[in-house]
Design an enzyme around this catalytic site. Structure first.
Site, PDB file in Angstrom:
ATOM      1  N   GLU A 144       0.109   4.513  13.272  1.00 52.19           N
ATOM      2  CA  GLU A 144       0.079   5.822  12.616  1.00 52.19           C
ATOM      3  C   GLU A 144       1.185   6.695  13.176  1.00 52.19           C
ATOM      4  O   GLU A 144       1.448   6.660  14.374  1.00 52.19           O
ATOM      5  CB  GLU A 144      -1.260   6.536  12.919  1.00 52.19           C
ATOM      6  N   LYS A 146       2.751   9.632  15.009  1.00 52.48           N
ATOM      7  CA  LYS A 146       2.154  10.510  16.012  1.00 52.48           C
ATOM      8  C   LYS A 146       2.581  11.932  15.682  1.00 52.48           C
ATOM      9  O   LYS A 146       3.733  12.316  15.876  1.00 52.48           O
ATOM     10  CB  LYS A 146       2.638  10.112  17.408  1.00 52.48           C
ATOM     11  N   ASP A 148       3.225  15.722  15.830  1.00 49.76           N
ATOM     12  CA  ASP A 148       3.504  16.623  16.940  1.00 49.76           C
ATOM     13  C   ASP A 148       2.842  17.969  16.674  1.00 49.76           C
ATOM     14  O   ASP A 148       3.476  18.927  16.257  1.00 49.76           O
ATOM     15  CB  ASP A 148       5.015  16.785  17.099  1.00 49.76           C
ATOM     16  N   TYR A 268      -7.456  11.454  12.686  1.00 51.48           N
ATOM     17  CA  TYR A 268      -7.019  10.134  13.134  1.00 51.48           C
ATOM     18  C   TYR A 268      -8.064   9.374  13.936  1.00 51.48           C
ATOM     19  O   TYR A 268      -7.781   8.299  14.445  1.00 51.48           O
ATOM     20  CB  TYR A 268      -5.707  10.228  13.920  1.00 51.48           C
ATOM     21  N   LYS A 357       6.948   6.423  21.977  1.00 58.11           N
ATOM     22  CA  LYS A 357       7.542   7.759  21.903  1.00 58.11           C
ATOM     23  C   LYS A 357       9.016   7.675  21.511  1.00 58.11           C
ATOM     24  O   LYS A 357       9.751   6.845  22.026  1.00 58.11           O
ATOM     25  CB  LYS A 357       7.415   8.471  23.258  1.00 58.11           C
ATOM     26  N   CYS A 452      41.259  37.865  23.522  1.00 60.06           N
ATOM     27  CA  CYS A 452      41.159  36.431  23.228  1.00 60.06           C
ATOM     28  C   CYS A 452      41.270  35.651  24.544  1.00 60.06           C
ATOM     29  O   CYS A 452      42.217  35.872  25.310  1.00 60.06           O
ATOM     30  CB  CYS A 452      42.274  36.028  22.277  1.00 60.06           C
ATOM     31  N   CYS A 455      44.973  33.712  24.418  1.00 56.42           N
ATOM     32  CA  CYS A 455      46.278  34.376  24.419  1.00 56.42           C
ATOM     33  C   CYS A 455      46.206  35.832  24.876  1.00 56.42           C
ATOM     34  O   CYS A 455      47.241  36.481  25.002  1.00 56.42           O
ATOM     35  CB  CYS A 455      46.921  34.287  23.039  1.00 56.42           C
ATOM     36  N   CYS A 470      40.410  36.444  16.953  1.00 56.49           N
ATOM     37  CA  CYS A 470      41.708  36.706  17.554  1.00 56.49           C
ATOM     38  C   CYS A 470      42.710  36.858  16.410  1.00 56.49           C
ATOM     39  O   CYS A 470      42.918  35.922  15.651  1.00 56.49           O
ATOM     40  CB  CYS A 470      42.113  35.532  18.457  1.00 56.49           C
ATOM     41  N   CYS A 475      48.489  32.405  18.269  1.00 54.05           N
ATOM     42  CA  CYS A 475      47.570  31.993  19.346  1.00 54.05           C
ATOM     43  C   CYS A 475      47.561  30.468  19.426  1.00 54.05           C
ATOM     44  O   CYS A 475      47.249  29.791  18.444  1.00 54.05           O
ATOM     45  CB  CYS A 475      46.168  32.531  19.067  1.00 54.05           C
TER      46      CYS A 475
HETATM   47  S1  IVH Z   1      -5.239   8.972  18.949  1.00 51.46           S
HETATM   48  C1  IVH Z   1      -7.594   7.716  22.319  1.00 51.46           C
HETATM   49  N1  IVH Z   1      -3.689   9.236  16.873  1.00 51.46           N
HETATM   50  O1  IVH Z   1      -1.353  12.487  20.644  1.00 51.46           O
HETATM   51  C2  IVH Z   1      -6.710   8.106  21.248  1.00 51.46           C
HETATM   52  N2  IVH Z   1      -3.461  10.763  18.672  1.00 51.46           N
HETATM   53  O2  IVH Z   1      -0.912  11.713  23.486  1.00 51.46           O
HETATM   54  C3  IVH Z   1      -6.409   9.524  21.294  1.00 51.46           C
HETATM   55  N3  IVH Z   1      -1.757  12.476  18.297  1.00 51.46           N
HETATM   56  O3  IVH Z   1      -4.014  14.181  22.133  1.00 51.46           O
HETATM   57  C4  IVH Z   1      -5.485  10.009  20.329  1.00 51.46           C
HETATM   58  N4  IVH Z   1      -1.154  11.825  16.291  1.00 51.46           N
HETATM   59  O4  IVH Z   1      -2.970  15.169  20.037  1.00 51.46           O
HETATM   60  C5  IVH Z   1      -4.027   9.710  18.090  1.00 51.46           C
HETATM   61  N5  IVH Z   1      -2.389   9.395  14.956  1.00 51.46           N
HETATM   62  C6  IVH Z   1      -2.738   9.861  16.157  1.00 51.46           C
HETATM   63  C7  IVH Z   1      -2.124  10.983  16.725  1.00 51.46           C
HETATM   64  C8  IVH Z   1      -2.499  11.396  17.996  1.00 51.46           C
HETATM   65  C9  IVH Z   1      -0.964  12.709  17.242  1.00 51.46           C
HETATM   66  C10 IVH Z   1      -1.778  13.258  19.557  1.00 51.46           C
HETATM   67  C11 IVH Z   1      -3.122  13.774  19.937  1.00 51.46           C
HETATM   68  C12 IVH Z   1      -3.412  13.249  21.309  1.00 51.46           C
HETATM   69  C13 IVH Z   1      -2.035  12.912  21.787  1.00 51.46           C
HETATM   70  C14 IVH Z   1      -2.107  11.820  22.812  1.00 51.46           C
END
Ligand code: IVH
Length: 718
Positions: A144, A146, A148, A268, A357, A452, A455, A470, A475
């Site tokens: 999935e 991740k 932010d 999630y 990451k 400047c 120059c 300038c 220059c």
């Molecule tokens: S699972 C045990 N799934 O990432 C599993 N986390 O570094 C716990 N996050 O605190 C998290 N997308 O805030 C999971 N698809 C996703 C996620 C996700 C973002 C964040 C979440 C968690 C952090 C962990």
């Protein structure tokens, strides 16, 4: 229990609720109430359905006015019958009074974090640990994006949203229920929830009595931009990034403020469940949650092979730009819940999941100094000298600060800790200072220099314009930059005149005007004396200069570096006037009348051509034999009016060539796909632009499709 048997009616009259026993008005009122109750239920169900279609699926079925009518009717009925009002009514999403602070919520099960991997080998090592522990080679993985954003926990009882909280320290979070209610994609009532209150004993319900679901709240990039535009208009300090803005919005004590931020959610994970867990795998849990009305990420994919997992993760590094929300990696989870339990947790991190990451796109570092550079038009650009920092996959020690207004708007000062951003190939930028780190330190506000830095000429500044410049035409840095521009790909395309060489040519007095470039062959001997220039290089430079004389007028117009004249304007001018002579003789009004040219641009062009020194330069270039006209056949063309995006690499053309080619046929080339794009030409390796085109339903042509299209329109070239 009242009876409907008329024989018993008199006996029960005092306490009965049988409508037959009550006065007519009361009976009437009872019917009306009943009808209102039913209608309220119906309206809520319909509104929930349309909310889901609109916010979660982004596939609305009805228009705004129809939706508003449903809401209005519901609101009126709830006002008329306040006893029908319920906290999970769709009308209650934006209500709620500010609170003094948040209550603490203890998580029944800790909210964990994730271990990290940054590359294949680490991913394989993660898998190897699992193999050792459960003595099994096969796993099914769910991948999935991740998100932010911020982790939250939502608790549902009897199919209704009960309360929600932040992650906090993983064990205890803050109760932010009122704020979460304002997020339209958080369902307040789930599909299949019993209509009124708890299920009647013995009646089967598809839903567990209570359960927890976890997910990530985020702010889309579009919303982030919208909020910042509003703030800029109001003269307020801008937000740093979507994540921080989402965090601030969620922790607002006034839910009405949260409601204006249009936050969003992806769930999630299924947390604790009271009663039987309805699923045996993570993917089933996600599908089940989706069926209840929760928003789940559609980009989730399942793999049986760790190689495929790695490929999926690597694939997202470049494609993430195209998404409308920030992701900082990919989360990989073992699908089977029994295996998850067997693997367990170490510290705060489950062994059954990890996060791949991406290289961070933002980092914090010290801003050592603010310096100023001089551009080819003389504009002074402040830039940041940074404590070197690794961000976006490279070490950054300098970043642009754009201009004085920008820098002052963000209140960036030398000595600050600043957030530096580098996404994709974009040049590094300073997003803003970390104000909490400034504390008591008295840092000076940046002032533009009076002279400047190259120059020493006093700096000029037009009222109402953010730019300082300038004004000295001689220059040396200005001229060196102008040579770089003059010879660049989009201009006269003369190889061999990079930054260093241009500076050398000016610094050693070989060139004091652009026209002098064409005299360089006469200075061959002297040039050979210079370090690092060999005969071969020189001859190549001379050949390139000779070749450049054949470039059409619009390229020359770009190359001269006239203020406000970029490739579109140059093309329009060249197409309209056909020759430098015609353009030089044109009145200001005539230039202004050219399609796509505004008064400011027209004036800049007119002034340039009528400036004594610049006119002499153009004459000198003409005397050197530079071409001063445009191919008239290029006027109009089979791609007229089309906006085209190119991605990936093509066999027939280089990137520059195809752009030129499309323009020569009257088409426009842009860098990013939008709804206005006519079509995308996708070669090998086209990634995010192709995805975006697919997402927007924009036509995609491969190279042969594109050639076919041209032929259909009468192109006969090779
Ligand atoms: S699972 C045990 N799934 O990432 C599993 N986390 O570094 C716990 N996050 O605190 C998290 N997308 O805030 C999971 N698809 C996703 C996620 C996700 C973002 C964040 C979440 C968690 C952090 C962990």
């Amino acid at each position: 229990m009242a009876t409907s048997d008329p024989a018993d009616a008199s006996a029960d009259a005092a306490t009965s609720t049988d409508p037959h026993d009550l006065p007519d008005e009361v009976v009437e009122a009872g019917h009306e109430y009943e009808a209102a109750r039913e209608r309220v239920e119906e309206l809520r169900t319909r509104i929930r359905y349309h909310d889901y279609r609109y916010y979660t699926l982004a596939e609305p079925e009805i228009g705004d006015s129809q939706y508003d009518a449903l809401m209005r009717e519901l609101r009126t009925l709830e006002e008329q019958y306040p006893e029908l009002l319920e906290p999970d009514s769709p009308t209650q999403r934006v209500a709620g009074e500010p609170t003094a602070g948040f209550a603490v919520v203890e998580h029944r099960e800790p909210m964990l974090s994730l271990s990290n991997v940054f590359e294949r080998d680490e991913l394989f090592a993660w898998r190897q640990r699992m193999v050792r522990l459960v003595e099994r080679e096969e796993f099914r993985y769910v991948c999935e994006p991740k998100i932010d954003g911020l982790a939250i926990s939502l608790v549902y009882r009897n199919g209704r949203f009960e309360y929600g909280s932040t992650r906090g320290d993983g064990l205890r979070g803050e109760d932010i229920t009122s704020n979460l209610r304002t997020i339209r994609t958080i369902p307040l009532v789930l599909n299949g929830a019993p209509a009124d209150g708890p299920p009647v004993d013995g009646e089967p319900s598809a839903l567990p009595a209570a359960f927890e679901v976890r997910g990530e709240v985020y702010l889309s990039k579009e919303e982030f931009r919208r909020l910042n535009e509003q703030r800029a208009e109001a003269g307020e300090q801008l937000y740093m990034n979507p994540r921080n803005t989402a965090a601030g919005s969620l922790r607002q004590l006034d839910p009405r403020v949260t409601a204006t931020r249009r936050l969003n959610l992806f769930v999630y994970q299924l947390g604790w469940v009271e009663g039987d867990r309805p699923v045996t795998s993570h993917s089933e849990a996600i599908a089940w949650l989706r069926s209840l009305g929760f928003p789940t990420n559609p980009l989730t994919e399942t793999f049986d092979d760790i190689e495929q997992v790695a490929a999926f993760c690597e694939g997202w590094v470049d494609r993430r730009e195209a998404l409308d929300y920030d992701i900082d990696g990919v989360v990989i989870k073992v699908d089977d819940l029994a295996t998850q339990r067997a693997l367990g947790v170490v510290g705060r991190e489950p062994r059954w999941a990890t996060a791949w990451k991406f290289p961070a796109e933002q980092a914090v570092t010290r801003l050592k100094a603010i310096q100023v550079s001089v551009g080819r038009t003389g504009v002074l650009t402040p830039f940041a000298v940074l404590e070197p920092v690794f961000v976006g996959g490279v070490t950054v020690s300098m970043a642009t600060l754009h201009n004085l207004d920008h820098l002052r708007g963000l209140d960036i000062r030398a000595g600050d800790d600043v957030i530096v951003q580098r996404a994709g190939d974009v040049i590094p930028q300073v997003v803003g200072p970390v104000l909490s780190q400034r504390k008591g330190r008295d840092l000076p506000v940046f002032e533009m220099p009076d002279a400047c830095p190259v120059c020493g000429t006093p700096v000029a500044h037009d009222e109402g314009d953010a730019a300082y410049y300038c004004p000295n035409r001689a220059c040396p840095t200005k001229l060196a930059r102008l040579i770089e521009h003059f010879t660049s790909r989009g201009a006269l395309d003369i190889e061999g005149f990079g930054e260093e060489r241009s500076a050398m040519l000016v610094g050693r007095g070989f060139v004091s005007s652009l026209a002098d470039l064409y005299d360089l062959p006469e200075k061959r001997e002297a040039l050979l004396e210079v370090d690092k220039i060999g005969a071969k290089t020189l001859d190549l430079m001379f050949a390139e200069l000779e070749k450049s004389k054949q470039q059409p007028l619009h390229r020359l117009l770009i190359a001269l570096g006239i203020r406000h004249v970029g490739s579109e304007t140059a093309r329009a001018l060249a197409r309209h006037f056909g020759s430098m002579q015609a353009l030089r003789h044109a009145a200001l009004e005539e230039i202004q009348a050219v399609d796509g040219i505004g008064p400011i641009v027209a004036e800049a062009v007119y002034e340039y051509l009528h400036d004594e020194e610049y006119a002499a330069l153009v004459d000198a270039l003409a005397a050197h034999g530079l071409r001063m006209d445009e191919d008239v056949a290029a006027r109009g063309g089979i791609l007229e009016g089309e906006t085209i995006v190119i991605t990936g690499s093509l066999d027939r053309w280089s990137r520059n060539e195809i752009e030129e080619f499309i323009k020569s046929l009257g088409g426009k080339v842009t860098g990013s796909v939008s709804k206005k794009t006519s079509f995308v030409v996708a070669g090998d390796g086209g990634g995010s632009k192709r995805d975006k085109a697919e997402a927007l339903g924009v036509e995609i042509q491969d190279e042969s499709g594109f050639v076919g299209l041209l032929r259909e329109r009468g192109w006969t070239g090779e």
